[in-house]
Design a protein around this motif. Structure first.
Motif, PDB file in Angstrom:
ATOM      1  N   THR A  32      13.269   0.588   3.419  1.00  5.73           N
ATOM      2  CA  THR A  32      13.744  -0.034   2.223  1.00  5.73           C
ATOM      3  C   THR A  32      13.188  -1.589   2.284  1.00  5.73           C
ATOM      4  O   THR A  32      13.229  -2.092   3.376  1.00  5.73           O
ATOM      5  CB  THR A  32      15.397   0.123   2.211  1.00  5.73           C
ATOM      6  N   ASN A  33      13.206  -1.743   1.130  1.00  7.94           N
ATOM      7  CA  ASN A  33      12.602  -3.190   0.817  1.00  7.94           C
ATOM      8  C   ASN A  33      13.550  -3.856  -0.144  1.00  7.94           C
ATOM      9  O   ASN A  33      13.663  -3.417  -1.405  1.00  7.94           O
ATOM     10  CB  ASN A  33      11.292  -3.252   0.394  1.00  7.94           C
TER      11      ASN A  33
ATOM     12  N   GLY B 136      16.701  -3.210  -0.149  1.00  4.33           N
ATOM     13  CA  GLY B 136      17.276  -1.812  -0.553  1.00  4.33           C
ATOM     14  C   GLY B 136      16.879  -0.783  -1.298  1.00  4.33           C
ATOM     15  O   GLY B 136      17.469   0.357  -1.475  1.00  4.33           O
ATOM     16  N   GLU B 137      15.439  -0.814  -1.857  1.00  6.76           N
ATOM     17  CA  GLU B 137      14.887  -0.037  -2.528  1.00  6.76           C
ATOM     18  C   GLU B 137      14.116   0.800  -1.469  1.00  6.76           C
ATOM     19  O   GLU B 137      13.369   0.307  -0.696  1.00  6.76           O
ATOM     20  CB  GLU B 137      13.963  -0.650  -3.657  1.00  6.76           C
ATOM     21  N   PRO B 138      13.893   2.213  -1.713  1.00  8.27           N
ATOM     22  CA  PRO B 138      13.223   2.985  -0.634  1.00  8.27           C
ATOM     23  C   PRO B 138      11.815   2.758  -1.119  1.00  8.27           C
ATOM     24  O   PRO B 138      11.226   2.776  -2.217  1.00  8.27           O
ATOM     25  CB  PRO B 138      13.568   4.415  -1.160  1.00  8.27           C
TER      26      PRO B 138
END
Length: 185
Positions: free
Chosen positions: A138-139, A141-143
């Motif tokens: 995750t970056n 919080g985004e996958p």
């Protein structure tokens, strides 16, 4: 452990696949899809050594977990990381004055990074019977889901980016080709 800095990455080091247990304990998982190959690779025989595969995985890990970076504008550096044809196009694109390549950091799908939960899965024979390395994390919080495809010399032949539903979002080879066409002569 992820750091909030845009240029710092969690420390890490990959040895041979036999060290996977130690790596998992350090916060990153490495898996090998299927048993170790026993027969020569149908496309290129030298794809089958664990030492070469481990070295290729370690190089990709270094991009995410240390201060290693690819200087795409330098043809020699690009050629050390990418297959010959992709390296030539990448260094031609990134070497143009005022050019910003494909417009985003292709390793992370953005400009900044706060990487967490990174995993690596090696496939001895992925698409086109070539070895691949799947990197997921995750970056902010985004996958993020990347698949590195290696050439016969264990350089990056392409990188595929996948959406959370598994569909391909883009691949580096096409993104570079499109950006070169957009940039003109």
């Amino acid at each position: 452990m992820a750091t909030p800095s845009a240029h710092r990455r969690p420390a890490g080091h990959l040895g041979l696949f036999a060290l996977a247990v130690a790596l998992a304990g350090a916060g990153a998982a490495v898996a090998r899809d299927g048993p170790a190959p026993a027969a020569p690779h149908p496309v290129a025989e030298h794809h089958q050594t664990d030492a070469e595969a481990a070295a290729a995985v370690a190089r990709i890990r270094s991009l995410y977990e240390s201060d290693t970076f690819i200087n795409e504008a330098d043809p020699a550096n690009a050629n050390a990381w990418f297959s010959a044809d992709l390296a030539a196009d990448i260094s031609r694109l990134y070497g143009r004055p005022g050019e910003y390549g494909i417009g985003f950091a292709y390793l992370i799908d953005g400009q900044d990074e706060d990487i967490a939960g990174i995993t690596y899965t090696f496939h001895a024979a992925g698409p086109d019977s070539r070895p691949t390395l799947r990197v997921r994390f995750t970056n902010f919080g985004e996958p993020v889901d990347r698949e590195f495809i290696f050439d016969d010399d264990w350089r990056i032949a392409n990188i595929h980016a996948f959406a959370p539903d598994g569909t391909e979002k883009w691949n580096l080879r096409d993104a570079v080709t499109d950006a070169l066409q957009d940039a003109g002569p």
